[in-house]
Design an enzyme around this catalytic site. Structure first.
Site, PDB file in Angstrom:
ATOM      1  N   LYS A  43      -4.833 -24.174  10.440  1.00  0.00           N
ATOM      2  CA  LYS A  43      -3.368 -24.589  10.669  1.00  0.00           C
ATOM      3  C   LYS A  43      -2.620 -24.006   9.035  1.00  0.00           C
ATOM      4  O   LYS A  43      -1.525 -24.082   9.127  1.00  0.00           O
ATOM      5  CB  LYS A  43      -3.125 -26.083  10.593  1.00  0.00           C
ATOM      6  CG  LYS A  43      -3.827 -26.646  12.041  1.00  0.00           C
ATOM      7  CD  LYS A  43      -4.105 -28.218  11.923  1.00  0.00           C
ATOM      8  CE  LYS A  43      -5.425 -28.537  12.245  1.00  0.00           C
ATOM      9  NZ  LYS A  43      -5.774 -29.672  12.097  1.00  0.00           N
ATOM     10  N   GLY A  44      -3.443 -23.753   8.432  1.00  0.00           N
ATOM     11  CA  GLY A  44      -2.863 -23.529   6.991  1.00  0.00           C
ATOM     12  C   GLY A  44      -1.797 -22.373   6.985  1.00  0.00           C
ATOM     13  O   GLY A  44      -0.907 -22.554   5.962  1.00  0.00           O
ATOM     14  N   GLU A  99      -2.963 -15.360   5.972  1.00  0.00           N
ATOM     15  CA  GLU A  99      -3.824 -16.483   5.642  1.00  0.00           C
ATOM     16  C   GLU A  99      -2.981 -17.277   4.503  1.00  0.00           C
ATOM     17  O   GLU A  99      -2.325 -16.773   3.716  1.00  0.00           O
ATOM     18  CB  GLU A  99      -5.151 -16.086   5.086  1.00  0.00           C
ATOM     19  CG  GLU A  99      -6.120 -17.178   4.582  1.00  0.00           C
ATOM     20  CD  GLU A  99      -6.278 -18.348   5.624  1.00  0.00           C
ATOM     21  OE1 GLU A  99      -5.504 -18.877   6.363  1.00  0.00           O
ATOM     22  OE2 GLU A  99      -7.661 -18.509   5.935  1.00  0.00           O
ATOM     23  N   ASP A 100      -3.242 -18.465   4.277  1.00  0.00           N
ATOM     24  CA  ASP A 100      -2.764 -19.577   3.346  1.00  0.00           C
ATOM     25  C   ASP A 100      -3.228 -18.971   1.815  1.00  0.00           C
ATOM     26  O   ASP A 100      -2.597 -18.994   1.061  1.00  0.00           O
ATOM     27  CB  ASP A 100      -2.811 -20.878   3.653  1.00  0.00           C
ATOM     28  CG  ASP A 100      -4.373 -21.333   3.813  1.00  0.00           C
ATOM     29  OD1 ASP A 100      -5.065 -20.698   3.957  1.00  0.00           O
ATOM     30  OD2 ASP A 100      -4.411 -22.702   4.356  1.00  0.00           O
ATOM     31  N   ASP A 103     -10.014 -18.148  -1.235  1.00  0.00           N
ATOM     32  CA  ASP A 103     -10.950 -18.839  -2.160  1.00  0.00           C
ATOM     33  C   ASP A 103     -12.291 -18.181  -2.470  1.00  0.00           C
ATOM     34  O   ASP A 103     -12.404 -17.218  -2.908  1.00  0.00           O
ATOM     35  CB  ASP A 103     -11.219 -20.255  -1.776  1.00  0.00           C
ATOM     36  CG  ASP A 103     -11.867 -20.965  -3.051  1.00  0.00           C
ATOM     37  OD1 ASP A 103     -11.990 -20.517  -3.823  1.00  0.00           O
ATOM     38  OD2 ASP A 103     -12.010 -22.435  -2.896  1.00  0.00           O
ATOM     39  N   LYS A 131      -7.192 -17.262  -4.787  1.00  0.00           N
ATOM     40  CA  LYS A 131      -7.742 -18.085  -6.065  1.00  0.00           C
ATOM     41  C   LYS A 131      -8.899 -16.874  -6.445  1.00  0.00           C
ATOM     42  O   LYS A 131      -9.819 -17.343  -6.115  1.00  0.00           O
ATOM     43  CB  LYS A 131      -8.323 -19.432  -5.519  1.00  0.00           C
ATOM     44  CG  LYS A 131      -7.902 -20.766  -5.936  1.00  0.00           C
ATOM     45  CD  LYS A 131      -8.900 -21.693  -5.419  1.00  0.00           C
ATOM     46  CE  LYS A 131      -8.015 -22.713  -5.193  1.00  0.00           C
ATOM     47  NZ  LYS A 131      -9.023 -23.870  -4.646  1.00  0.00           N
ATOM     48  N   PHE A 152      -7.905 -27.902  -7.222  1.00  0.00           N
ATOM     49  CA  PHE A 152      -7.500 -28.602  -5.948  1.00  0.00           C
ATOM     50  C   PHE A 152      -6.139 -28.596  -5.445  1.00  0.00           C
ATOM     51  O   PHE A 152      -5.361 -29.701  -5.881  1.00  0.00           O
ATOM     52  CB  PHE A 152      -8.324 -29.822  -5.723  1.00  0.00           C
ATOM     53  CG  PHE A 152      -8.419 -30.416  -4.259  1.00  0.00           C
ATOM     54  CD1 PHE A 152      -8.092 -29.641  -3.159  1.00  0.00           C
ATOM     55  CD2 PHE A 152      -8.854 -31.713  -3.998  1.00  0.00           C
ATOM     56  CE1 PHE A 152      -8.345 -30.283  -2.044  1.00  0.00           C
ATOM     57  CE2 PHE A 152      -8.624 -32.279  -2.821  1.00  0.00           C
ATOM     58  CZ  PHE A 152      -8.762 -31.299  -1.737  1.00  0.00           C
ATOM     59  N   ASP A 159      -4.047 -28.545   2.977  1.00  0.00           N
ATOM     60  CA  ASP A 159      -4.243 -29.842   2.904  1.00  0.00           C
ATOM     61  C   ASP A 159      -5.277 -30.830   2.090  1.00  0.00           C
ATOM     62  O   ASP A 159      -6.009 -29.858   1.467  1.00  0.00           O
ATOM     63  CB  ASP A 159      -4.444 -30.097   4.505  1.00  0.00           C
ATOM     64  CG  ASP A 159      -5.736 -29.782   4.728  1.00  0.00           C
ATOM     65  OD1 ASP A 159      -6.223 -28.428   4.619  1.00  0.00           O
ATOM     66  OD2 ASP A 159      -6.645 -30.705   5.288  1.00  0.00           O
ATOM     67  N   ARG A 165       0.309 -30.628   4.083  1.00  0.00           N
ATOM     68  CA  ARG A 165       0.542 -29.346   4.410  1.00  0.00           C
ATOM     69  C   ARG A 165       1.932 -29.169   4.517  1.00  0.00           C
ATOM     70  O   ARG A 165       2.399 -27.921   3.912  1.00  0.00           O
ATOM     71  CB  ARG A 165       0.220 -28.918   5.707  1.00  0.00           C
ATOM     72  CG  ARG A 165      -1.166 -28.973   5.844  1.00  0.00           C
ATOM     73  CD  ARG A 165      -1.802 -28.405   7.018  1.00  0.00           C
ATOM     74  NE  ARG A 165      -3.093 -28.635   7.649  1.00  0.00           N
ATOM     75  CZ  ARG A 165      -4.335 -28.037   7.551  1.00  0.00           C
ATOM     76  NH1 ARG A 165      -4.125 -27.143   6.679  1.00  0.00           N
ATOM     77  NH2 ARG A 165      -5.351 -28.371   7.875  1.00  0.00           N
TER      78      ARG A 165
END
Ligand code: IMP
Ligand code: MG
Length: 181
Positions: A43-44, A99-100, A103, A131, A152, A159, A165
């Site tokens: 959902k990001g 994509e959000d 990582d 990141k 974080f 989220d 979010r």
């Protein structure tokens, strides 16, 4: 400010200015495309994609996919499960995955391998955040919005336990407040 946020990394204004710039890249990159689809990873990617697409002026469609990653191994496909697949076939299409954040890169690497096997005409990745220090596999986005630190983070799609979010900023979550969520 939300007391659960330790530090604001990017403000709403900074994020939305950057998203406009990313839309400019999309418009240039896909100006000659005959069949262009942006795939949002749920959902990001929702806040990012909903902003981005309003500044996209080339013809496009959207589709969504939900994947869940188990993490751990770095060997790709085995550790990512498709929870909800695309509604439409992508063969012969110019596909852009939105994509959000990237990582470790594990999630997206598996998605790329999976979507490549469906024979799209082209397959690229755009991510709002990157990141780079978290990377565990060889995976790079074609277009990156904002570089973020290895912390974080929450907001703008990211989220903590499915909450936050909707925050219109990117901030560092105070992990001492985890039981307040
Ligand atoms: P990767 O497979 O490690 O690249 O996982 C990327 C996914 O992890 C993203 O789509 C996010 O859903 C999640 N993620 C990565 N970093 C953060 C963070 O700082 N806060 C919240 N979610 C994150
Ligand atoms: Mg995600």
């Amino acid at each position: 400010m939300d007391s659960r946020i330790k530090e604001i990394i990017y403000t709403r204004e900074e994020i939305e200015t950057k998203i406009k710039e990313l839309a400019g890249w999309v418009n240039e990159e896909y100006k000659d495309s005959k069949d262009f689809v942006i795939i949002g990873l749920l959902k990001g990617s929702v806040p990012f994609l909903s902003r981005l697409m309003m500044d996209v002026t080339v013809d496009m469609s959207i589709d969504f996919m939900t994947v869940s990653s188990y993490g751990g191994e770095t060997s790709s496909t085995g550790n990512v499960k498709i929870v909800m697949d695309l509604k439409k076939d992508i063969s012969g299409k110019d596909v852009l995955i939105a994509e959000d954040i990237i990582d470790s890169g594990i999630t997206l690497k598996s998605v790329v391998e999976n979507l490549s096997s469906r024979n799209p005409k082209s397959l690229k990745i755009i991510t709002l955040m990157d990141k780079p220090t978290g990377r565990k596999v060889d995976l790079y986005a074609d277009k990156v919005g904002l570089i973020v630190p290895d912390a974080f983070l929450v907001g703008y799609g990211l989220d903590v336990k499915e909450k936050m979010r909707n925050l219109p900023l990117i901030g560092v979550f105070d992990q001492d407040k985890l039981d307040e969520i």
